[in-house]
Design a protein around this motif. Structure first.
Motif, mmCIF file in Angstrom:
data_model
loop_
_atom_site.group_PDB
_atom_site.id
_atom_site.type_symbol
_atom_site.label_atom_id
_atom_site.label_comp_id
_atom_site.label_asym_id
_atom_site.label_seq_id
_atom_site.Cartn_x
_atom_site.Cartn_y
_atom_site.Cartn_z
ATOM 1 N N GLY A 10 -1.992 11.689 76.965
ATOM 2 C CA GLY A 10 -1.289 10.449 76.691
ATOM 3 C C GLY A 10 -0.923 10.341 75.237
ATOM 4 N N LEU A 11 -0.492 9.153 74.857
ATOM 5 C CA LEU A 11 -0.088 8.855 73.485
ATOM 6 C C LEU A 11 -1.164 8.010 72.823
ATOM 7 N N VAL A 12 -1.670 8.489 71.692
ATOM 8 C CA VAL A 12 -2.693 7.765 70.951
ATOM 9 C C VAL A 12 -2.369 7.800 69.469
ATOM 10 N N GLN A 13 -2.945 6.860 68.743
ATOM 11 C CA GLN A 13 -2.803 6.840 67.295
ATOM 12 C C GLN A 13 -3.806 7.785 66.647
ATOM 13 N N GLY A 15 -6.790 9.172 64.761
ATOM 14 C CA GLY A 15 -8.133 8.626 64.723
ATOM 15 C C GLY A 15 -8.662 8.192 66.071
ATOM 16 N N GLY A 16 -7.798 8.159 67.061
ATOM 17 C CA GLY A 16 -8.198 7.751 68.390
ATOM 18 C C GLY A 16 -8.820 8.877 69.187
ATOM 19 N N SER A 17 -9.102 8.578 70.447
ATOM 20 C CA SER A 17 -9.789 9.527 71.319
ATOM 21 C C SER A 17 -9.113 9.613 72.675
ATOM 22 N N LEU A 18 -9.259 10.758 73.293
ATOM 23 C CA LEU A 18 -8.836 10.987 74.663
ATOM 24 C C LEU A 18 -9.840 11.910 75.328
ATOM 25 N N ARG A 19 -9.954 11.800 76.632
ATOM 26 C CA ARG A 19 -10.745 12.743 77.402
ATOM 27 C C ARG A 19 -9.870 13.385 78.456
ATOM 28 N N LEU A 86 -8.615 12.190 66.547
ATOM 29 C CA LEU A 86 -7.391 12.949 66.764
ATOM 30 C C LEU A 86 -6.451 12.864 65.577
ATOM 31 N N LYS A 87 -5.766 13.961 65.334
ATOM 32 C CA LYS A 87 -4.812 14.087 64.252
ATOM 33 C C LYS A 87 -3.431 14.391 64.818
ATOM 34 N N PRO A 88 -2.374 14.069 64.088
ATOM 35 C CA PRO A 88 -1.041 14.441 64.555
ATOM 36 C C PRO A 88 -0.905 15.927 64.849
ATOM 37 N N GLU A 89 -1.633 16.760 64.129
ATOM 38 C CA GLU A 89 -1.594 18.202 64.344
ATOM 39 C C GLU A 89 -2.161 18.611 65.700
ATOM 40 N N ASP A 90 -2.864 17.711 66.363
ATOM 41 C CA ASP A 90 -3.398 17.991 67.689
ATOM 42 C C ASP A 90 -2.360 17.808 68.786
ATOM 43 N N THR A 91 -1.203 17.298 68.442
ATOM 44 C CA THR A 91 -0.151 17.077 69.426
ATOM 45 C C THR A 91 0.258 18.395 70.066
ATOM 46 N N ALA A 92 0.182 18.454 71.381
ATOM 47 C CA ALA A 92 0.495 19.677 72.118
ATOM 48 C C ALA A 92 0.357 19.402 73.608
ATOM 49 N N GLN A 122 0.202 16.514 78.511
ATOM 50 C CA GLN A 122 0.725 16.257 77.168
ATOM 51 C C GLN A 122 -0.195 15.327 76.393
ATOM 52 N N VAL A 123 -0.529 15.736 75.178
ATOM 53 C CA VAL A 123 -1.262 14.896 74.243
ATOM 54 C C VAL A 123 -0.383 14.685 73.023
ATOM 55 N N THR A 124 -0.106 13.434 72.707
ATOM 56 C CA THR A 124 0.709 13.103 71.549
ATOM 57 C C THR A 124 -0.073 12.161 70.649
ATOM 58 N N VAL A 125 -0.210 12.538 69.393
ATOM 59 C CA VAL A 125 -0.956 11.747 68.419
ATOM 60 C C VAL A 125 0.017 11.276 67.353
ATOM 61 N N SER A 126 0.171 9.981 67.236
ATOM 62 C CA SER A 126 1.083 9.405 66.261
ATOM 63 C C SER A 126 0.352 9.102 64.967
ATOM 64 N N SER A 127 1.096 9.120 63.872
ATOM 65 C CA SER A 127 0.525 8.827 62.566
ATOM 66 C C SER A 127 0.701 7.375 62.178
#
Length: 127
Positions: A10-13, A15-19, A86-92, A122-127
């Motif tokens: 999903g889409l997270v900011q 510093g956030g978390s996903l499982r 999470l960091k934006p660099e984790d987007t993938a 899809q994992v998207t991390v926004s800054s």
């Protein structure tokens, strides 16, 4: 054969978390080392984390150490990837994969040992 279905992206900011979850069916799940990989646009698919068939050993890419945790529940035929800080660099796109231990195993598996792959989530991390 093993079928893998990965989910939880999903889409997270930042510093956030996903499982993420990966549900397996088919051959005996407990006899597979499991791994997570990711692929960003324009980049090669890279290793993220792996867990042995017993669940007693784990291995992580340097980029995610201390932030991500791989685990498995063989009673549910499911492997997880808990992603924190999470960091934006984790987007993938993240993919789970299975390495058939019966086919000859090493620890940790190399990237060519994996026999089955999920469809990706899809994992998207926004800054």
């Amino acid at each position: 054969q093993v079928q893998l279905v990965d989910s939880g992206g999903g889409l997270v900011q930042a510093g956030g978390s996903l499982r993420l979850s990966c549900a397996a069916s088919g051959r005996t799940f407990s006899r597979y080392h499991m791994g997570w990989f990711r692929q960003a646009p324009g980049k090669v698919r890279e290793f993220v984390a792996a867990i042995s068939w017993s669940g007693h050993s784990t291995h992580y890419a340097d980029s995610v150490k201390g932030r991500f945790t791989i685990s498995r529940d063989n009673t549910k035929n499911t492997v997880y990837l808990q992603m924190n800080s999470l960091k934006p660099e984790d987007t993938a796109v993240y993919y789970c994969a299975a390495d058939d231990v019966a086919g000859g195993s090493s620890w940790p598996p190399n990237r060519y040992d994996y026999d089955y792959w999920g469809q990706g989530t899809q994992v998207t991390v926004s800054s």
